[in-house]
Every structure is written in structure tokens, then in C-alpha cells.
Design a protein around this motif. Structure first.
Motif, short mmCIF file in Angstrom:
data_model
loop_
_atom_site.label_atom_id
_atom_site.label_comp_id
_atom_site.label_asym_id
_atom_site.label_seq_id
_atom_site.Cartn_x
_atom_site.Cartn_y
_atom_site.Cartn_z
N VAL A 1 31.50 -39.21 12.73
CA VAL A 1 30.25 -39.00 13.47
C VAL A 1 30.62 -38.52 14.86
O VAL A 1 31.80 -38.52 15.23
N PHE A 2 29.61 -38.15 15.65
CA PHE A 2 29.89 -37.46 16.90
C PHE A 2 29.74 -38.38 18.11
O PHE A 2 28.72 -39.03 18.27
N GLY A 3 30.77 -38.39 18.95
CA GLY A 3 30.75 -39.25 20.12
C GLY A 3 30.13 -38.58 21.33
O GLY A 3 29.86 -39.22 22.34
N LYS A 4 29.87 -37.29 21.22
CA LYS A 4 29.27 -36.56 22.34
C LYS A 4 27.85 -36.16 22.00
O LYS A 4 27.53 -35.89 20.85
N LYS A 5 27.04 -36.06 23.05
CA LYS A 5 25.64 -35.68 22.83
C LYS A 5 25.55 -34.18 22.50
O LYS A 5 26.41 -33.40 22.89
N GLN A 6 24.47 -33.80 21.82
CA GLN A 6 24.16 -32.39 21.54
C GLN A 6 25.36 -31.66 20.93
O GLN A 6 25.82 -30.64 21.45
N SER A 7 25.83 -32.20 19.83
CA SER A 7 27.02 -31.61 19.21
C SER A 7 26.73 -30.35 18.42
O SER A 7 27.66 -29.70 17.94
N GLY A 8 25.47 -29.99 18.23
CA GLY A 8 25.17 -28.77 17.48
C GLY A 8 25.34 -28.95 15.99
O GLY A 8 25.97 -28.14 15.30
N ASP B 1 36.55 -36.02 20.13
CA ASP B 1 35.09 -35.95 20.25
C ASP B 1 34.35 -36.50 19.02
O ASP B 1 33.12 -36.42 18.95
N VAL B 2 35.11 -37.03 18.07
CA VAL B 2 34.46 -37.61 16.89
C VAL B 2 34.94 -39.04 16.68
O VAL B 2 35.98 -39.45 17.23
#
Lengths: 383, 383
Positions: B119-126, B138-139
Motif C-alpha cells: 500500500v502507499f505511504g505517500k499521499k496522492q500516489s496516482g 514510498d510503499v
């Protein structure tokens, strides 16, 4: 303060030893201008054990005292059995705050002596009377030798205390930080300005538009206010730019509110990220309205502050420490007396005359009293 | 996922290595039903160094994604240089959350291998695209062997995380304590009910009146809701007595709000002393109105909660710990999948057809989507 012989019976003693010789009283909640009256009771007996006899030097009339009499405040003065003209009556004596002078002490009293000044550590102490008998533990000594004035000492525990704690309990403010407040001309507001200045904090202060606006601005600036504006100024959205210029872009993290309504919502625009918004009054008698985004995206935290609750949570030592600090400021002239007017109820007038005086005084406070704090000075009735 | 030869030039490489083969894109803010379209880009290159190649398995459509596209959310997807049909265009790819499957890793990647879920640790990953190249850091890996479903994994980071943190960060709740919430049928609301049950907490849940009310009540109770009522029930002042009976007089110290408006103000009646009121949404798009007395005399504290901000404040370790805990619950069937509908955009259809599908899907979400979470399943375009 007069002292007469001991009461005749032990019941008599239990119910009447805490009486004042003159007291402002009421029987049931209502409009203070109708329900309050002055009564004369027998003089105080000699204190015994760990109790002390007090003369009340000055007793402020706070808006919250009025709310208590109206029955719309969470705490009311307790009912007391008083001997009024030989008849036992159940009456309440208002007065949450005041300055007492020790006139006599019981044989077990250790920390107080005749002539000492004290303030009250318990809520609703019944200070609108000429004096009373209390336990030593229910009062906090104020260093009279420091040179603190009676007016400052009598108004120490509610307003400057509130200001002190609101500046300390929510945000760890450092010199150079900014605080925003409304109702800045209130007694608490003035204390906030003074204490902020003493701590090297800047204040942006809001007051309502009025005829003598520039006088009030000048006065608040003389106390140390950095900027003084009106609620109307908040309607102009460019104020956020103006404030950013003043603060150099520094986030404002503490906002104090005693008003409510739309102008208070507008004041939220000045809040930086992670700010704390503290409500301690509601002069506009209107709801507090927040855009949800200030909580979610700006991480605002909204709190209430109530000095009465603070006293319940904190130790007597903590109270004494802060009182000591405030007394030091006041004694060295760093903390001005609040604007005030002393209402004397002298010992020679009748209860009826005294009733008229107190009712007039209360009406004044209810109508704003021109920004002046009213202080009762109640002398014992002279025989 | 297709892989083709490397891009021709180094600039080309820098701008295009993170492309998806099909992406939902928009050029400037606006109504998603008008501004969104599907485009086809060249396939992903091989990952090098510490980067990984991902296939997006499922990508939820959250109301906040829609707000971001409308330009009314604090964070927007960043502009990217994309090669669309041989022409370089500046476009944004929405999608804050999703489940990715590792399809290839660079030679310096240590903690991930082909087939792993992340899953994604950063916002707005697209995430509204068929895949992308990202840095390993970043994941956050999700233990696929645990047996967690793809739907649960794809919807883990925003809603259950929010619920988990709101139940932990404000009040130290003990088994037997009570939590009140509105919007209880939302994805976060359902997660609150589930997590509260798992922690032995009772919940009083408010939803709006609707035709299938008893179905929703039954469903929420099946998740573990103690009581489910409507906002209309809050209009009856006897509700405070009713609730006191349920709680045995225990103070309710945590209230969660994603609605706003009058019904939310009424919900404050249920707050005990020293309660915390946490706002994480504003579905009614109305202000939050509080009587000042709840702050002053009841010592309410009002906070906001925003998971995006939480991630910025907390460490990757803390995120991974909570994800691990949630995965364990989900894998063992203790945490139901949210009600959902999967919208497949398959690799054989044209961009025009894909555009119609995504616009229809978004309109559905904007109109409530019948309480179902929409999940995009975007296949790479087939040549």
C-alpha cells in the motif's frame, strides 16, 4: 469587626458561627435587582481550633456572581441558616471572590495571624458580607508586606489567575510568540495583555467599536497590547495579510475567546496550523460556529477554560505558587489595578438603604458598568 | 503488465519512467464528470536501483479524491509529464489509495520481491492508473500470505486507519467504555464499529432516516454496533435519559463526527464531562455549532482528525505496526470487507469507452453510490 459573647446553645453555635454582621442575601434565584437584600446578623463569635475570623476588605461583583444569583451558573452559593433579627432564615450569601483580613485566630491555627491578608481557595465563599469564620485550610495567604494593593489582592484569584493559566496550560509559548484575543477590554483581557507583555509575548486584541475607541486603544496599549482592533476589522478579509505582516508569517497558536458569535468565527482566520482556541466566556450569548475545515485541515483544537474547575483539579501548592508570582508582579507595579469603582456599604446605614445601594450597583454591572470592576466594601453594622 | 524497451533519451527516461499504460487523468480542476478522461501511455520500463514496478490491483474512489479533482481539497495530485499518443502533456493522475502488486524490482531493492502486495505511504500516489514505478521507501508491504482479501488491502490505509487512530489518539478508552458517532454507515463509521467491538467498546451510532433503515440497523449491528439511531432521534430531549440508562450513567468521553450541522450540535448533549469531540468529515457541508457552555462548564475538547496529516507526523514504523494489526484482524475474518462495487476498465476497450465508464462511476460516488465503496480495477492497455 465586632465580637460579642458566644452563642447560647451548641446548635446555635453550629449554624451561626460563620455569620457576618451585615450580609447581602437572597432566598431564591432570580433577577438580582429584585431578589437581593441586605440583612443584619449577630456579630461573629471568637474563632476556635483551626478556624479564623475574617473581615472582608473588598469583594468584587463579577458577571458570574450575577449569573449565580440568576440561577444560570453551575454553582450557586449554598443555603445558610442565618439569624436575622432573632428569626432563623435560610438564605444564600453571594460572592465568589474577595480579600479577607484576619481579625482573630483559633488556638490551632499555625500559618496565619491577626492582620494577615488572605484570598479564598474555595468557590462561592460568600464574600458579599462584612466578614466570616472559616477554616485555615480554606484560605490562601497573600503577602501583605509585599506592598500589593487591596484592589489587586481582592481581584487576584478570578481574573489574573484565569489569564495566567490560559497563557500557560494550552500552548508552550516562547518570547516573541503571538496571542490573539477578543473581549480584550474585559478584566481577564487586560490581565492577558499585562501577563503576555511580562512574558515577552505579542498580543493582537479585539474589542467592539465604541465612541471612546481611541481612548480604549491607548489604554490597552499602555498595558502592553501590541495591536488593538475592532470586531468590524475582522470583516475585511485582508486582515489575514495584515496580521501575517505583523507576525512575519509566524503561526499564531493561541486564541482566547470570551465573546462568541460571528466575529469570533471570523477571528479563527488568524489561527495558524495546530492552534488552540480557548473559550472562557460568552458575552455575546451566541453559539460558537466553526468551519469543519479548521479542525480537519488546520488541526485546530478548541478547549474551554473555567478557573473554578482548575482549582478542583490542581493542588493548593500550585495555587499558592501562582498567587505568589502574581503578587510579586502586582507589588512591583508591573500589574496595574483593574479599572474599578468601590461601593461602600457603611455600618451606619439601615438595611433598607444598603439594599438600595446593592441593587443599584448590580444593575450597573448588568449594564456593563463602563468597563469598571465594582468592588463591595461592606462594613460591619454599628450598633 | 507489459514491458517494452527503455525510453530513447535520458530526459525521456526521467519524465516517463513512472507512467502507467492506462491512466485516468485531468488537466485542470473541475467537475470530475467533465474533466476526467482515460489516456493510454507507453508501457512501464524496467525498474532500476531502489525502484519497483507495480501493477495497481484495486484503487478506491474516495469522496476526498473527488474533492481533490474539484480543487477543493488541500492536496491535489501533482502534475506529471505524460506521453499520450506520442505527444508530451502535463496531466494529473488522481487516486490517493490503492493496492499494488510488485511486478519487478530494481537491483538495490531489499525488502520486496515480485508478487508482494503493497500500500502507499505517500499521499496522492496516482493509483487511478494501471501501474507505476515507485521507490521502495514510498510503499508499505502488506502480508499477502496472511490471507487478507484484495478489497480489504486496497481500502486499508484511509478508512480503517482513520477509525483505528481516532479510537486511540484522543481518549484512553477501556473495555466497557462508550463511543458516540454520526455518519455511522460511512466506511470509517463501519470501521469504527468493528474496531470498537474488537476492543470491547460500546458504540451509539447515528445515521440519517432512510427507507431501508431497519436493514442498515441490522447490518451495523451485525458488525458490532451496540445501538443504531437516527438524527431525528436526537431531537427528542429524553434521549439523554435513554443513553444514561444504557451506559449506567458512565460519562461518554469520545464522540466522532463526519456530518456537521444541527444534528451534530444535538449530539453534543450526549457528551459526558471532559469529553473529546473529533471531526473528520463534513458531509452536511454545514458549520459546527457549539454552545460555549459545553467548553467552559463541561470541559469539552474539540479536535480535527486527518489521516494525511497523521502520516506526516508519525513514523513509517508506526504506520507499519498499525497496518500489521489491521491486516491480522482482516485476515482472520474479524474485519469485514466494506460494501463495495468493482468497476473494471479492461485493457481491450478504447480510451473513449474507458472515459465514459470512469465518468459514470464518479457521478455515482458523488450521488452517494448507495453506501457502496467504488473500486477501480484498471488493466494495462492491450496492444
Amino acid at each position: 469587626m465586632l465580637r460579642l459573647s458566644k452563642p447560647q446553645t451548641s446548635t446555635w453555635k453550629r449554624t451561626l458561627t460563620t455569620m457576618a454582621t451585615r450580609a447581602i442575601v437572597y432566598e431564591s434565584d432570580g433577577n438580582p435587582a429584585s431578589v437581593l437584600s441586605a440583612v443584619t446578623c449577630p456579630p461573629l463569635p471568637n474563632p476556635t481550633g483551626s478556624s479564623i475570623a475574617l473581615k472582608h476588605v473588598l469583594s468584587p461583583v463579577h458577571p458570574s456572581d450575577i449569573n449565580a444569583i440568576e440561577g444560570v451558573y453551575p454553582y450557586q452559593p449554598r443555603p445558610r441558616q442565618l439569624d436575622v433579627g432573632g428569626r432563623e432564615r435560610t438564605l444564600r450569601i453571594p460572592g465568589n471572590e474577595g480579600l479577607g483580613e484576619v481579625t482573630d485566630v483559633g488556638e490551632a491555627v499555625k500559618g496565619l495571624k491577626k492582620g494577615d491578608w488572605v484570598v479564598f481557595g474555595k468557590k462561592q465563599s460568600g464574600t458579599w458580607s462584612s466578614g466570616q469564620i472559616l477554616e485555615e485550610k480554606d484560605v490562601i495567604k497573600v503577602d501583605r508586606e509585599s506592598g500589593i494593593s487591596a484592589v489587586n489582592a481582592a481581584t487576584l484569584v478570578v481574573n489574573p489567575f484565569t489569564a495566567y493559566n490560559m497563557l500557560s496550560d494550552f500552548v508552550d509559548l516562547q518570547p516573541g510568540d503571538w496571542v490573539v484575543q477578543n473581549g480584550a477590554n474585559s478584566a481577564v483581557g487586560q490581565a492577558v495583555i499585562t501577563l503576555a507583555r511580562l512574558r515577552g509575548l505579542h498580543t493582537i486584541n479585539f474589542i467592539r467599536k465604541r465612541e471612546d475607541l481611541s481612548d480604549v486603544q491607548t489604554y490597552l496599549k499602555s498595558l502592553g497590547a501590541t495591536h488593538v482592533m475592532t470586531y468590524d476589522d475582522l470583516e475585511d478579509k485582508t486582515i489575514t495579510e495584515q496580521v501575517k505582516e505583523w507576525t512575519g508569517g509566524k503561526d499564531i497558536r493561541l486564541l482566547l475567546n470570551c465573546v462568541g458569535g460571528k466575529a469570533t468565527t471570523r477571528m479563527l482566520r488568524l489561527a495558524g496550523k495546530n492552534a488552540h482556541f480557548v473559550t472562557y466566556g460568552a458575552m455575546a450569548k451566541e453559539a460558537l460556529s466553526f468551519p469543519p475545515s479548521v479542525f480537519i485541515f488546520n488541526n485546530l483544537t478548541a478547549h474551554g477554560f473555567w478557573q473554578t474547575e482548575w482549582f478542583k483539579q490542581k493542588s493548593q501548592q500550585e495555587s499558592a505558587r501562582i498567587i505568589g508570582e502574581l503578587v510579586k508582579y502586582m507589588a512591583t507595579g508591573k500589574f496595574k489595578e483593574p479599572n474599578h469603582e468601590i461601593v461602600n456599604i457603611n455600618g451606619k446605614i439601615s438595611d433598607q438603604e444598603a439594599t438600595t445601594i446593592i441593587r443599584d450597583a448590580i444593575s450597573k454591572v448588568a449594564h456593563g458598568s463602563g468597563g469598571k470592576k465594582l468592588l463591595l466594601q461592606m462594613d460591619p453594622v454599628q450598633p
